[in-house]
Design an enzyme around this catalytic site. Structure first.
Site, PDB file in Angstrom:
ATOM      1  N   ASP A   1      54.596 -46.601   3.692  1.00  0.00           N
ATOM      2  CA  ASP A   1      54.723 -45.366   2.891  1.00  0.00           C
ATOM      3  C   ASP A   1      55.278 -44.242   3.772  1.00  0.00           C
ATOM      4  OD1 ASP A   1      53.735 -46.408   0.423  1.00  0.00           O
ATOM      5  OD2 ASP A   1      51.724 -46.359   1.284  1.00  0.00           O
TER       6      ASP A   1
ATOM      7  N   LYS B   1      49.280 -43.313   0.757  1.00  0.00           N
ATOM      8  CA  LYS B   1      50.440 -43.187  -0.133  1.00  0.00           C
ATOM      9  C   LYS B   1      50.536 -41.773  -0.708  1.00  0.00           C
ATOM     10  CE  LYS B   1      50.709 -46.918  -2.583  1.00  0.00           C
ATOM     11  NZ  LYS B   1      51.615 -47.608  -1.649  1.00  0.00           N
TER      12      LYS B   1
ATOM     13  N   GLY C   1      53.591 -54.805  -0.066  1.00  0.00           N
ATOM     14  CA  GLY C   1      53.611 -56.232   0.246  1.00  0.00           C
ATOM     15  C   GLY C   1      53.221 -57.126  -0.914  1.00  0.00           C
TER      16      GLY C   1
ATOM     17  N   GLY D   1      52.010 -55.768   4.064  1.00  0.00           N
ATOM     18  CA  GLY D   1      50.656 -55.805   4.616  1.00  0.00           C
ATOM     19  C   GLY D   1      49.957 -57.146   4.403  1.00  0.00           C
TER      20      GLY D   1
ATOM     21  N   LYS E   1      60.165 -47.495  -2.535  1.00  0.00           N
ATOM     22  CA  LYS E   1      59.311 -48.226  -1.593  1.00  0.00           C
ATOM     23  C   LYS E   1      58.500 -49.277  -2.351  1.00  0.00           C
ATOM     24  CE  LYS E   1      55.444 -49.163   0.795  1.00  0.00           C
ATOM     25  NZ  LYS E   1      54.064 -49.430   0.398  1.00  0.00           N
TER      26      LYS E   1
HETATM   27  N1  LIG Z   1      42.592 -43.805  -7.103  1.00  0.00           N
HETATM   28  C1  LIG Z   1      43.296 -44.945  -6.904  1.00  0.00           C
HETATM   29  N2  LIG Z   1      44.246 -45.320  -7.782  1.00  0.00           N
HETATM   30  C2  LIG Z   1      44.945 -46.446  -7.614  1.00  0.00           C
HETATM   31  N3  LIG Z   1      44.760 -47.293  -6.573  1.00  0.00           N
HETATM   32  C3  LIG Z   1      43.831 -46.987  -5.643  1.00  0.00           C
HETATM   33  C4  LIG Z   1      43.067 -45.796  -5.755  1.00  0.00           C
HETATM   34  N4  LIG Z   1      42.238 -45.732  -4.685  1.00  0.00           N
HETATM   35  C5  LIG Z   1      42.460 -46.831  -3.951  1.00  0.00           C
HETATM   36  N5  LIG Z   1      43.423 -47.596  -4.500  1.00  0.00           N
HETATM   37  C6  LIG Z   1      43.896 -48.852  -3.932  1.00  0.00           C
HETATM   38  O1  LIG Z   1      45.162 -48.615  -3.337  1.00  0.00           O
HETATM   39  C7  LIG Z   1      45.985 -49.764  -3.549  1.00  0.00           C
HETATM   40  C8  LIG Z   1      47.443 -49.376  -3.357  1.00  0.00           C
HETATM   41  O2  LIG Z   1      47.671 -49.103  -1.984  1.00  0.00           O
HETATM   42  P1  LIG Z   1      48.260 -50.247  -1.022  1.00  0.00           P
HETATM   43  O3  LIG Z   1      47.389 -51.455  -1.091  1.00  0.00           O
HETATM   44  O4  LIG Z   1      48.529 -49.662   0.302  1.00  0.00           O
HETATM   45  O5  LIG Z   1      49.585 -50.568  -1.819  1.00  0.00           O
HETATM   46  P2  LIG Z   1      50.994 -51.065  -1.309  1.00  0.00           P
HETATM   47  O6  LIG Z   1      50.730 -52.258  -0.427  1.00  0.00           O
HETATM   48  O7  LIG Z   1      51.693 -51.386  -2.570  1.00  0.00           O
HETATM   49  O8  LIG Z   1      51.592 -49.913  -0.568  1.00  0.00           O
HETATM   50  C9  LIG Z   1      45.620 -50.230  -4.937  1.00  0.00           C
HETATM   51  O9  LIG Z   1      45.917 -51.597  -5.137  1.00  0.00           O
HETATM   52  C10 LIG Z   1      44.108 -49.949  -4.967  1.00  0.00           C
HETATM   53  O10 LIG Z   1      43.389 -51.072  -4.523  1.00  0.00           O
HETATM   54  C1  LIG Z   2      50.492 -49.004  10.598  1.00  0.00           C
HETATM   55  C2  LIG Z   2      50.381 -49.829   9.366  1.00  0.00           C
HETATM   56  O1  LIG Z   2      49.410 -49.719   8.639  1.00  0.00           O
HETATM   57  N1  LIG Z   2      51.401 -50.671   9.105  1.00  0.00           N
HETATM   58  C3  LIG Z   2      51.451 -51.508   7.952  1.00  0.00           C
HETATM   59  C4  LIG Z   2      52.914 -51.792   7.672  1.00  0.00           C
HETATM   60  C5  LIG Z   2      53.140 -52.594   6.417  1.00  0.00           C
HETATM   61  C6  LIG Z   2      52.729 -51.851   5.173  1.00  0.00           C
HETATM   62  O2  LIG Z   2      52.534 -50.656   5.124  1.00  0.00           O
HETATM   63  O3  LIG Z   2      52.645 -52.683   4.082  1.00  0.00           O
HETATM   64  P1  LIG Z   2      52.166 -52.333   2.609  1.00  0.00           P
HETATM   65  O4  LIG Z   2      53.102 -51.313   2.053  1.00  0.00           O
HETATM   66  O5  LIG Z   2      52.270 -53.648   1.940  1.00  0.00           O
HETATM   67  O6  LIG Z   2      50.735 -51.814   2.675  1.00  0.00           O
HETATM   68  C7  LIG Z   2      50.680 -52.827   8.193  1.00  0.00           C
HETATM   69  O7  LIG Z   2      50.672 -53.339   9.304  1.00  0.00           O
HETATM   70  O8  LIG Z   2      50.134 -53.354   7.209  1.00  0.00           O
END
Ligand SMILES: Nc1ncnc2c1ncn2[C@@H]1O[C@H](COP(=O)(O)OP(=O)(O)O)[C@@H](O)[C@H]1O
Ligand SMILES: CC(=O)N[C@@H](CCC(=O)OP(=O)(O)O)C(=O)O
Length: 260
Positions: A164, A219, A14, A47, A11
């Site tokens: 995720d 995640k 964004g 995202g 996975k």
């Molecule tokens: N304990 C932690 N360790 C690492 N990242 C964290 C933590 N808590 C919050 N984060 C945040 O979570 C982000 C990753 O989640 P997310 O933005 O949803 O990533 P992705 O878009 O790659 O799925 C990191 O960039 C960071 O800002």
């Molecule tokens: C329901 C929900 O939160 N949907 C997410 C889907 C995309 C996503 O998860 O993107 P990242 O992996 O880049 O965070 C959103 O709209 O952002």
């Protein structure tokens, strides 16, 4: 035990799409694995692009516990950004890296059962594995499926699924090995140091302390659910680091292991 036949479910978030080098490195790793006979499913978020596109359309968006509140009127933009632009940009990068790609979404081929998760979040979807036939066919051809997190109810309504959670459901569907790649090296402690291994109790403590928050909370919870259900660790790692990607291709453990 993972073998060459074990499906690897990768996975990517964004932020990858904002980094041309990151995208090239990851896609080369994925294409090389596929061309060497590994079965790889790429699941993606987007995202950042959703934020950008909603804003450009004058829409205000908010997240609750890492999930985007998705009113019906936002869905054309959300679907365009995820199942459209993000999916096709990634398809382009993987094609250029030498893979034969099928770009699809959770809405295709009866892959999942999708329902509204919580009416307060609008059109946010909750998904469960349904039928892996289509995905397994794509993999059997030596192709690389790239799957967006847009799903559909049995009534044909489009739903926005956190990516995720989308990766989780596909890992369960094909009983694959799940690796969640983000823009951070893994789960970090309060001092920003990488935590190599985490179990349920440790995760609960870090969430309660606010050390694991926002997108990382979604995640880690998704990872824990799969790890416990399938009885094998799930990795949370980075697509940024070429050394991590090379290790991943060799089947080594990288980033944080979320333990069953
Ligand atoms: N304990 C932690 N360790 C690492 N990242 C964290 C933590 N808590 C919050 N984060 C945040 O979570 C982000 C990753 O989640 P997310 O933005 O949803 O990533 P992705 O878009 O790659 O799925 C990191 O960039 C960071 O800002
Ligand atoms: C329901 C929900 O939160 N949907 C997410 C889907 C995309 C996503 O998860 O993107 P990242 O992996 O880049 O965070 C959103 O709209 O952002």
């Amino acid at each position: 035990m993972s073998t060459n036949d074990t499906v690897l479910v990768l996975k990517v978030g964004g932020a990858l799409m904002q980094s041309p080098e990151g995208m090239q490195g990851l896609m080369k790793t994925a294409a090389d694995m596929v061309n060497a006979g590994r079965k790889v499913v790429l699941v993606h978020g987007g995202g950042y692009l959703v934020d950008e596109q909603l804003q450009a359309n004058g829409m205000v968006s908010e997240k609750v516990d890492g999930l985007r509140v998705s009113p019906k009127e936002h869905m054309p933009v959300v679907v365009g950004a995820l199942a459209g632009t993000s999916n096709k940009v990634l398809q382009g990068a993987a094609t250029a890296a030498g893979a034969t790609v099928v770009g699809l979404s959770l809405a295709d081929g009866n892959l999942v059962d999708a329902t509204i998760k919580d009416p307060r979040l609008g059109m946010v979807g909750q998904v469960a594995p349904k039928d892996g036939t289509y995905l397994k066919f794509i993999l059997s051809q030596g192709w690389l499926p790239i799957v967006s997190s847009i799903a559909m109810t049995t009534d044909g309504e489009l739903l926005n699924v956190n990516a995720d959670d989308a990766a989780t459901v596909l890992a369960k569907l094909v009983h694959g090995q799940l690796i969640l790649l983000s823009d951070v090296p893994g789960v970090l402690d309060g001092k920003g140091e990488l935590l190599r291994s985490l179990n349920r109790a440790q995760i609960a403590e870090l969430v309660a302390q606010g050390v694991i928050a926002k997108g990382m909370k979604v995640k880690v919870e998704a990872a824990l659910e799969v790890a416990e259900q399938m009885g094998q660790p799930v990795q949370v790692a980075s697509w940024r680091d070429a050394a991590q990607l090379a290790a991943l291709a060799r089947g080594e453990h990288i980033g944080t292991q979320i333990q069953p």
